[in-house]
Design a protein around this motif. Structure first.
Motif, PDB file in Angstrom:
ATOM      1  N   TRP A  11      29.299  76.462  96.221  1.00 44.44           N
ATOM      2  CA  TRP A  11      28.313  77.402  95.694  1.00 44.44           C
ATOM      3  C   TRP A  11      29.023  78.503  94.911  1.00 44.44           C
ATOM      4  O   TRP A  11      29.998  79.089  95.390  1.00 44.44           O
ATOM      5  CB  TRP A  11      27.486  78.007  96.825  1.00 44.44           C
ATOM      6  N   SER A  91      29.639  77.828  82.334  1.00 47.73           N
ATOM      7  CA  SER A  91      28.545  77.285  83.130  1.00 47.73           C
ATOM      8  C   SER A  91      28.952  77.127  84.593  1.00 47.73           C
ATOM      9  O   SER A  91      29.966  76.477  84.897  1.00 47.73           O
ATOM     10  CB  SER A  91      28.137  75.909  82.569  1.00 47.73           C
ATOM     11  N   VAL A  93      27.583  75.209  86.676  1.00 46.92           N
ATOM     12  CA  VAL A  93      27.497  73.770  86.964  1.00 46.92           C
ATOM     13  C   VAL A  93      28.818  73.095  86.596  1.00 46.92           C
ATOM     14  O   VAL A  93      29.354  72.278  87.361  1.00 46.92           O
ATOM     15  CB  VAL A  93      26.328  73.128  86.194  1.00 46.92           C
ATOM     16  N   GLN A  94      29.369  73.432  85.416  1.00 46.27           N
ATOM     17  CA  GLN A  94      30.622  72.811  85.002  1.00 46.27           C
ATOM     18  C   GLN A  94      31.792  73.290  85.859  1.00 46.27           C
ATOM     19  O   GLN A  94      32.700  72.512  86.158  1.00 46.27           O
ATOM     20  CB  GLN A  94      30.874  73.084  83.526  1.00 46.27           C
ATOM     21  N   ASP A  97      31.643  71.233  88.788  1.00 49.90           N
ATOM     22  CA  ASP A  97      32.148  69.885  88.505  1.00 49.90           C
ATOM     23  C   ASP A  97      33.658  69.816  88.702  1.00 49.90           C
ATOM     24  O   ASP A  97      34.184  68.850  89.279  1.00 49.90           O
ATOM     25  CB  ASP A  97      31.817  69.479  87.065  1.00 49.90           C
ATOM     26  N   ASP A 113      25.778  67.944  96.314  1.00 54.05           N
ATOM     27  CA  ASP A 113      25.160  69.089  95.660  1.00 54.05           C
ATOM     28  C   ASP A 113      24.154  69.761  96.594  1.00 54.05           C
ATOM     29  O   ASP A 113      23.666  69.144  97.553  1.00 54.05           O
ATOM     30  CB  ASP A 113      24.446  68.650  94.384  1.00 54.05           C
ATOM     31  N   ALA A 189      26.793  63.903  91.841  1.00 55.38           N
ATOM     32  CA  ALA A 189      26.159  64.830  92.788  1.00 55.38           C
ATOM     33  C   ALA A 189      26.477  64.496  94.230  1.00 55.38           C
ATOM     34  O   ALA A 189      26.445  65.380  95.096  1.00 55.38           O
ATOM     35  CB  ALA A 189      24.645  64.850  92.581  1.00 55.38           C
ATOM     36  N   TYR A 219      27.125  67.774  80.151  1.00 52.93           N
ATOM     37  CA  TYR A 219      27.463  66.759  81.135  1.00 52.93           C
ATOM     38  C   TYR A 219      28.874  66.203  80.940  1.00 52.93           C
ATOM     39  O   TYR A 219      29.229  65.194  81.550  1.00 52.93           O
ATOM     40  CB  TYR A 219      26.446  65.609  81.071  1.00 52.93           C
ATOM     41  N   GLY A 222      30.746  66.060  84.097  1.00 54.04           N
ATOM     42  CA  GLY A 222      29.989  65.455  85.178  1.00 54.04           C
ATOM     43  C   GLY A 222      29.716  63.987  84.934  1.00 54.04           C
ATOM     44  O   GLY A 222      30.651  63.205  84.699  1.00 54.04           O
ATOM     45  N   TYR A 282      17.282  66.921  91.962  1.00 51.67           N
ATOM     46  CA  TYR A 282      17.536  67.361  90.583  1.00 51.67           C
ATOM     47  C   TYR A 282      17.036  68.788  90.327  1.00 51.67           C
ATOM     48  O   TYR A 282      16.127  69.028  89.538  1.00 51.67           O
ATOM     49  CB  TYR A 282      16.902  66.399  89.585  1.00 51.67           C
ATOM     50  N   SER A 284      18.296  71.045  88.628  1.00 50.70           N
ATOM     51  CA  SER A 284      18.556  71.578  87.294  1.00 50.70           C
ATOM     52  C   SER A 284      17.666  70.958  86.230  1.00 50.70           C
ATOM     53  O   SER A 284      17.798  71.273  85.053  1.00 50.70           O
ATOM     54  CB  SER A 284      20.022  71.333  86.910  1.00 50.70           C
ATOM     55  N   LYS A 288      13.466  72.976  88.815  1.00 50.76           N
ATOM     56  CA  LYS A 288      14.107  74.289  88.955  1.00 50.76           C
ATOM     57  C   LYS A 288      13.113  75.408  89.275  1.00 50.76           C
ATOM     58  O   LYS A 288      13.403  76.276  90.107  1.00 50.76           O
ATOM     59  CB  LYS A 288      14.900  74.610  87.688  1.00 50.76           C
TER      60      LYS A 288
END
Length: 320
Positions: A11, A91, A93-94, A97, A113, A189, A219, A222, A282, A284, A288
């Protein structure tokens, strides 16, 4: 050598929502693994979610990305390429990753995730030295690179069909009849491995090879990266689990986790299959906006009319 029985979550940020808390609570209740760890890059604000996690034995581990990445880079002889990459990524998210690949390379275990619910024990998955799951998608990266009108026409048609079923009440049932028309591609994920597994050696080296001046696409670190590596060469010992295992409802169709559903507790049994171990919803994509609404009171109020709430209450009976 089996995959270590430790389940990692990651996180970035100080606030944990109940939607994320339910991911960890269901993992602690259902995974059967010896330890559930939340790696967090920031000090977590006190609140009902961290307190609920602490009560069930989730371990909080403050994560220093430079300290994690330094020995990984040294072992793989990558100089400081991963640290430089992490710094320039904007990001979360990245960044996650990158961190998840480094954690699994260094420690092994299972990564998941926070937009998931663990629905069954994970121990049967640990006999493979490395594993990942596939999902059903419309737009694999190779379609964007294609110049074939036939390829584009086919995938535009699949996209329209998926959008129609996303909006149609109960459209997830109809999708089951056509899901074989969609491309199966891996998603990072949910993954597992022994320390030093070849998949994560390849992933981390590919990340380190990205030019310093290049900004990765959403992505690129990912699913696209993992699928590109697997398309280029077989990965010895890698088990790729079918979509039913982790992704029972694919992207876009996953909105049905939160749409109105008649007799949701019974319908959940039809969404999941005997192969399902994790339900990735999902967070994202289309779902969301629901994250901020989710709470114990929310799932109790919606457990008869919404798949997500019905599943949370089934996995965590104290919520009912």
């Amino acid at each position: 050598m089996p995959v270590p029985g430790i389940l990692h979550f990651c996180w970035i940020g100080p606030e944990l929502a109940w939607a994320h808390g339910f991911a960890l609570l269901s993992a602690a209740a259902q995974s059967g693994l010896r330890e559930v760890v939340l790696h967090h890059t920031d000090d977590l604000a006190d609140g009902p979610v961290p307190r609920a996690l602490a009560r069930v034995g989730v371990r909080f581990r403050r994560l220093s990305p430079p300290a994690l990445l330094a020995p990984v880079q040294a072992a793989l002889k990558l100089d400081d390429a991963l640290t430089r990459l992490y710094v320039r990524l904007q990001s979360p998210v990245q960044r996650a990753d990158l961190l998840r690949a480094a954690i699994l390379y260094a420690e092994g275990g299972v990564y998941m995730d926070v937009d998931t619910l663990t629905t069954a024990p994970l121990a049967p998955l640990l006999n493979a030295s490395q594993f990942i799951g596939a999902e059903r998608i419309v737009w694999p990266h190779w379609v964007y690179q294609s110049r074939s009108p036939l390829v584009w026409s086919k995938h535009l048609g699949l996209d329209v069909l998926r959008k129609t079923l996303r909006r149609t009440p109960g459209g997830w049932r109809a999708f089951r009849a056509v899901e074989g028309w969609y491309v199966s591609a891996v998603n990072n994920a949910v993954m597992g491995a022994v320390p030093g597994a070849p998949l994560f050696v390849a992933v981390l080296r590919a990340m380190a090879a990205l030019p310093d001046h290049e900004t990765p696409s959403p992505y690129a670190l990912g699913p696209d990266l993992y699928q590109t590596l697997l398309d280029a060469a077989p990965m010895p010992g890698l088990v790729i689990h079918q979509p039913a295992c982790f992704y029972p409802l694919p992207p876009e169709i996953s909105e049905h986790w939160f749409r109105p559903c008649r007799n949701a507790p019974a319908a959940v049994g039809r969404v999941l299959s005997p192969q399902t171990r994790v339900a990735h919803w999902y967070g994202s994509v289309r779902t969301k906006p629901y994250v901020a609404r989710i709470s114990p009171d929310y799932v109790r109020a919606h457990r008869q009319t919404q798949l997500y709430s019905a599943l949370v209450c089934a996995l965590l009976p104290e919520m009912g």
